[in-house]
Design a protein around this motif. Structure first.
Motif, mmCIF file in Angstrom:
data_model
loop_
_atom_site.group_PDB
_atom_site.id
_atom_site.type_symbol
_atom_site.label_atom_id
_atom_site.label_comp_id
_atom_site.label_asym_id
_atom_site.label_seq_id
_atom_site.Cartn_x
_atom_site.Cartn_y
_atom_site.Cartn_z
ATOM 1 N N SER A 113 33.299 23.926 73.008
ATOM 2 C CA SER A 113 32.469 24.326 73.106
ATOM 3 C C SER A 113 32.046 24.404 75.004
ATOM 4 C CB SER A 113 30.901 22.537 73.421
ATOM 5 O OG SER A 113 30.737 22.351 72.545
ATOM 6 N N GLU A 165 30.627 27.657 77.289
ATOM 7 C CA GLU A 165 29.553 27.764 78.132
ATOM 8 C C GLU A 165 30.193 28.358 79.255
ATOM 9 O OE1 GLU A 165 28.398 24.037 78.544
ATOM 10 O OE2 GLU A 165 26.989 23.791 76.469
ATOM 11 N N ALA A 183 31.978 30.739 78.988
ATOM 12 C CA ALA A 183 32.197 32.314 79.367
ATOM 13 C C ALA A 183 30.375 32.394 79.012
ATOM 14 C CB ALA A 183 32.678 32.670 78.211
ATOM 15 N N GLY A 184 29.690 31.692 79.779
ATOM 16 C CA GLY A 184 28.076 32.070 79.732
ATOM 17 C C GLY A 184 27.852 31.691 78.371
ATOM 18 N N GLY A 185 28.490 31.048 77.277
ATOM 19 C CA GLY A 185 28.005 31.411 75.693
ATOM 20 C C GLY A 185 26.694 30.375 75.852
ATOM 21 N N ILE A 186 25.646 30.052 74.778
ATOM 22 C CA ILE A 186 25.572 29.036 74.020
ATOM 23 C C ILE A 186 26.037 29.277 72.615
ATOM 24 C CG2 ILE A 186 23.469 28.556 76.142
ATOM 25 C CD1 ILE A 186 21.966 30.482 73.441
ATOM 26 N N GLU A 187 26.050 27.883 72.439
ATOM 27 C CA GLU A 187 26.730 27.331 70.697
ATOM 28 C C GLU A 187 25.820 25.978 70.653
ATOM 29 O OE1 GLU A 187 28.435 24.973 70.349
ATOM 30 O OE2 GLU A 187 28.012 25.113 72.467
ATOM 31 N N HIS A 216 26.162 32.597 71.099
ATOM 32 C CA HIS A 216 25.566 33.674 71.546
ATOM 33 C C HIS A 216 25.769 33.987 73.151
ATOM 34 C CE1 HIS A 216 20.870 34.931 72.102
ATOM 35 N NE2 HIS A 216 21.108 36.216 71.246
ATOM 36 N N LEU A 217 26.130 34.815 72.869
ATOM 37 C CA LEU A 217 27.239 35.623 74.289
ATOM 38 C C LEU A 217 27.233 36.924 74.501
ATOM 39 C CD1 LEU A 217 30.944 34.120 73.643
ATOM 40 C CD2 LEU A 217 29.658 35.281 72.037
ATOM 41 N N TYR A 243 22.990 21.006 85.068
ATOM 42 C CA TYR A 243 23.974 21.526 84.650
ATOM 43 C C TYR A 243 24.757 20.440 83.810
ATOM 44 C CZ TYR A 243 26.964 24.250 82.035
ATOM 45 O OH TYR A 243 27.623 24.319 80.851
ATOM 46 N N SER A 292 26.636 21.055 77.559
ATOM 47 C CA SER A 292 27.412 20.214 75.970
ATOM 48 C C SER A 292 27.812 19.654 76.009
ATOM 49 C CB SER A 292 27.034 21.377 74.668
ATOM 50 O OG SER A 292 28.356 22.480 75.148
ATOM 51 N N GLN A 299 30.554 29.525 85.811
ATOM 52 C CA GLN A 299 31.068 30.579 85.032
ATOM 53 C C GLN A 299 29.842 30.823 84.077
ATOM 54 O OE1 GLN A 299 34.832 29.108 83.283
ATOM 55 N NE2 GLN A 299 36.216 30.006 85.035
ATOM 56 N N PHE A 300 29.939 29.324 83.560
ATOM 57 C CA PHE A 300 28.276 29.442 82.400
ATOM 58 C C PHE A 300 26.926 30.165 83.179
ATOM 59 C CE2 PHE A 300 24.717 27.101 80.975
ATOM 60 C CZ PHE A 300 24.577 27.432 79.836
ATOM 61 N N GLY A 348 27.913 34.162 83.323
ATOM 62 C CA GLY A 348 27.041 34.794 81.899
ATOM 63 C C GLY A 348 25.756 34.844 81.171
ATOM 64 N N TYR A 349 25.215 33.378 81.465
ATOM 65 C CA TYR A 349 24.496 33.105 80.007
ATOM 66 C C TYR A 349 23.174 33.675 80.796
ATOM 67 C CZ TYR A 349 20.641 29.451 79.566
ATOM 68 O OH TYR A 349 19.542 29.453 79.245
ATOM 69 N N LEU A 396 21.252 36.294 78.448
ATOM 70 C CA LEU A 396 20.496 35.347 77.134
ATOM 71 C C LEU A 396 19.514 35.228 77.344
ATOM 72 C CD1 LEU A 396 24.320 33.496 75.832
ATOM 73 C CD2 LEU A 396 23.788 35.677 75.562
#
Lengths: 426, 438
Positions: free
Chosen positions: A79, A83, A85-89, A103-104, B279, B285, B355-356, B359-360, B363
């Motif tokens: 996780s 995160e 990498a700026g993604g959500i999982e 999703h990234l 956050y 998460s 970082q989050f 990139g986020y 989305l």
């Protein structure tokens, strides 16, 4: 005729590039370059359907433990990396699938493939982590138990099915969650998680050949074999089943379940159109008749859900204050009975088909949403391309089809009825 | 139609732009042209949300927005929904704290139909007595049914505890007693006061051509006369000096714990560091709350914190559901995490958060619907024309001191509000100095 022409104009079948690796891993790539993002999903062919008594909830327990680390990545490292990498999982477990998804940005989805390949073969499922995570899952189970609507649906499956695995809840029973050992979960993992028993979906701003090359790089060398399901036939229901579920509630509710068909069956489209006429949108029969005109319900919804090995036509209703459940139930049956004898109006049929067509277009606004549907159809129906056929089948549904499926499936002998009621003094 | 003002708002990062036009009657039109699919998403937002409900008439804003689809001078309730749904479109009322109105979605070939309906429904609702009575019946029963869901009910009870007697204390749906007491005169008066063009914001995202859309809007809404509105003063909620607790008894196996305090509203100058701080605290998460409550102690499945904000006020809440025997441990753990966050935030946490967020961001608006939400957010929070372009830079510039200051300003573990729904007594919750109320 006009309708058919319009349908052809609006409906653009979903295009997917499909690959199969030598180890059996299926890859589906859906391209959409609107936004620079990618959804990566790994769908395993395992869920509550595969569980036996004593092991209910094990697929879901494994899903939780899949975030608890491998030799290369510690607990929750996965996780953290996504995160970072700026993604959500996230992940979820259903009847026939366990799905991990992220999703990234499209320039970095390789990271998710690398992590999923690690998760597919190297989970530790360490004892200490397992003990703590089991408590979390037990809290999740308690959360469900405290939701009266969840519980009436759980009861509905338990009573509506006497033998079929669909009777068992995805989250599992508390006693099983408590009993299942770390070794049980590890065995489950080794049995079901491998490339031959998985489908990877990559949807979004991605080039198919590049996606294939990356998937091959990370998963190509793994050994794979498909795990065959055991099929269980539920004996035909030969009479109405009824139950009460009592707890501390202010408002009662009712749920009605009719057994229908698997997702691949030819009657799915007619049953779906029937469900839309009854309860899809504010101009539907239930909304106009039961909710607005007669003031019998504050909610009256129909869900037709189909899986690989069966389906249910479910009605859920909450009566308005002072209205009895019996009055609402009877009004629902009147609405259903009229569908068995009186053809639906041309306008109603046309509307349902237009709604289905529009939803086929709307779904293309979300690559991750389409990806989920593709993975689901691949596993439940045996091929993603059946999603396109489904929309074509909907356009062919006739008034006679609706009468026929109403007469065939929505019968008294084929239904289970549950009442959620306030507690009473014994 | 004369367009008074036309502004180019942020450029979305893949070539789309938000444009803001104002019609001469004051109606604001925000547009994002996009041609991924032949669909248009519309939001018709009116600054007529639940914060404007008069005291004793909680739920009025929501009832009025629902009545928009229950008949006009020329269309019956059924005709309205039937016409839009028969082409596969949707039109639905909504009400939140700040705004109320209609959300619509159609295939782009049916945009004219949607505009005609929006024009008629926003301006000419009938408030027919029979329809009004029917609607109240549906809504009141719905409010009672939702009270049986501990998850929803605990959130609502917490908000009442935090705000007491204040327009932010209630959810838009109101209470069963106040909705029951509403009449059509209340609804008409509310509609006359707030549903005026200079109080309306349209957001369109999708497959249309903007100049032609503006012409169509002008032809329909151009004769809607602007009107001045009463200014409603919303006072700042009171800040407490010591903890306040309430237990709502329910015979269930878990305690639904909500712990927090009044928080920043829209436009707060330190919102960005507050968001990034939260956050780390409660939305990642691998957040502190997640780690301490769930991963380390196995106390709960759901464990997170959030800031709920609006134009006139907001609040912070951390939420956990745990087995009732461990209620005290969960509350103490939450308080420890809040105190710790006030004291210390680590460099690596800040770096990971940065970082989050860089990139986020894309989305959050990769569908028409999400894009429409983002446009509303930019408009009502007054985030400025360069919000999206500057977002990455603004996040990159945040320091530990910024986050620490935000934590100290917006987290109040010394004067928190605590709502527990479940089968538990005050003496089972081992916290110091709390005042319990019924």
């Amino acid at each position: 005729m006009l309708h058919i022409v319009l349908a052809l104009f609006i409906f653009q079948p979903i295009q997917v590039e499909e690959y199969t690796l030598g180890n059996g891993l299926k890859l589906l790539v859906y391209e959409d370059h609107f936004a620079p993002v990618v959804s990566v999903q790994v769908h395993y062919r395992v869920g509550s359907y595969n569980e036996s008594v004593g092991l209910t909830g094990i697929s879901h327990l494994l899903e939780h433990m899949a975030f608890k680390g491998t030799a290369a990545h510690g607990p929750h490292e996965y996780s953290r990396l996504i995160e970072g990498a700026g993604g959500i999982e996230n992940a979820y477990t259903s009847v026939n699938r366990t799905v991990y998804h992220a999703h990234l940005g499209s320039d970095r989805y390789e990271l998710e493939l690398e992590l999923e390949a690690d998760r597919m073969q190297n989970l530790l499922i360490a004892g200490e982590e397992y003990t703590s995570e089991k408590q979390v899952v037990m809290e999740e189970r308690r959360l469900r138990e405290n939701d009266p609507y969840y519980m009436i649906f759980e009861q509905l499956d338990l009573i509506g099915f006497s033998y079929h695995p669909h009777r068992r809840p995805i989250i599992g029973f508390m006693a099983d969650i408590e009993r299942i050992s770390r070794d049980d979960v590890y065995k489950w993992y080794r049995h079901y998680y491998n490339p031959g028993n998985a489908v990877i979906v990559i949807a979004g701003d991605v080039r198919p050949q590049q996606a294939y090359d990356l998937v091959k790089r990370y998963f190509g060398a793994l050994e794979g074999h498909k795990v065959e399901d055991v099929e269980f036939d539920e004996p035909p229901q030969k009479g109405e089943r009824r139950f009460e579920y009592r707890r501390e509630v202010q408002m009662p509710a009712l749920a009605i379940q009719y057994h229908t068909v698997t997702v691949s069956h030819e009657d799915v489209s007619a049953l779906d159109v029937l469900a839309m006429i009854l309860s899809y949108g504010m101009s539907s029969r239930f909304e106009q008749n039961l909710v607005r005109d007669k003031g019998l319900a504050t909610a009256a919804n129909v869900y037709h859900v189909n899986y690989k090995y069966g389906g249910n036509f479910i009605i859920f209703g909450v009566p308005q204050t002072e209205i009895t459940l019996a009055a609402l139930e009877n009004a629902i049956y009147s609405a259903i009975d009229s569908l068995k004898t009186i053809p639906v109006l041309d306008a109603e049929l046309e509307k349902a088909k237009n709604q289905a067509l529009a939803s086929a277009v709307y779904q293309q606004d979300s690559p991750s949403g389409i990806g989920m549907r593709l993975g689901s159809w691949e596993i439940e129906a045996g091929g993603w391309e059946k999603l396109n056929q489904y929309f074509e089948e909907i356009q062919k549904v006739s008034k006679e089809d609706i009468i026929r499926v109403a007469q065939t499936y929505l019968t008294k002998n084929n239904r289970t009825v549950g009442y959620l009621l306030p507690e009473e003094e014994n | 139609m004369k367009v008074l003002l036309r502004l180019l708002l942020p450029i979305l990062c893949w070539g789309l732009s938000i444009e803001r036009d104002t019609l001469d009657n004051g109606m604001v039109v925000l547009t994002v042209e996009a041609h991924r699919i032949p669909v248009v998403e519309v939001k018709a937002l009116v600054r007529a949300g639940s914060v404007y409900d008069p005291a004793g008439k909680e739920g009025l804003a929501n009832v009025v927005s629902n009545m928009l689809l229950r008949g006009t001078q020329t269309r019956s309730a059924y005709e309205i929904v039937e016409s839009i749904e028969s082409v596969g479109g949707a039109l639905a009322p909504f009400a939140n704290t700040d705004n109320a109105g209609l959300n619509g979605k159609v295939l782009s070939k049916d945009l004219v139909l949607l505009l005609d309906l929006l024009n008629d429904c926003l301006r000419n609702p009938m408030f027919d007595e029979l329809e009004f009575t029917r609607l109240k019946g549906e809504l009141v029963s719905g409010i009672r049914a939702e009270a049986d869901d501990p998850f929803e009910f605990s959130k609502k009870a917490f908000r009442r505890l935090v705000f007491g007697v204040h327009p932010l204390a209630h959810y838009p749906e109101g209470y069963d007693s106040t909705v029951t007491a509403l009449n059509t005169a209340d609804a008409r008066q509310f509609h006359d006061s707030y549903y005026v063009p200079n109080n309306v914001f349209f957001i369109f995202v999708g497959d249309f051509e903007k100049d032609s859309l503006l012409k169509m809007l002008g032809n329909r809404f151009g004769d809607w006369q602007r009107n001045e509105m009463d200014v409603v003063e919303i006072v700042e909620p009171k800040v407490r000096t010591k903890p306040l607790g309430r237990i709502v008894p329910m015979d269930i196996s878990q305690s639904y714990i909500v712990l927090g305090n009044p928080g920043p509203k829209y436009g707060a100058d330190d919102w960005l560091p507050t968001r990034v701080m939260n956050y780390i605290l409660g939305t990642s998460s691998v957040s502190r709350i997640y780690t301490e409550v769930r991963a380390e102690r196995g106390l709960a499945y759901v464990a997170y914190s959030h800031f709920v904000r609006s134009i006139h006020g907001g609040y912070f809440a951390a939420e956990v559901q745990t087995m009732k025997e461990r209620t005290s441990e969960a509350v103490q753990t939450l308080l420890e995490v809040l105190y710790h966050t006030q004291d210390t935030i680590y460099t690596d946490e800040l770096e990971r958060a940065k970082q989050f967020y860089t990139g986020y961001f894309p989305l959050t608006y990769d569908s028409y619907g999400e894009m429409a939400n983002l446009v509303a957010h930019i408009e009502f929070e007054n985030l400025g024309l360069d919000y999206i372009e500057k977002f990455d830079v603004s996040v990159a510039q945040l320091s530990l001191a910024d986050l620490q200051a935000a934590a100290r300003r917006h987290l109040h573990p010394e004067s928190y509000h605590l709502l527990i729904l479940g089968d538990i007594k005050p003496e089972d919750v081992a916290v110091d100095g709390i005042e319990w109320v019924d």
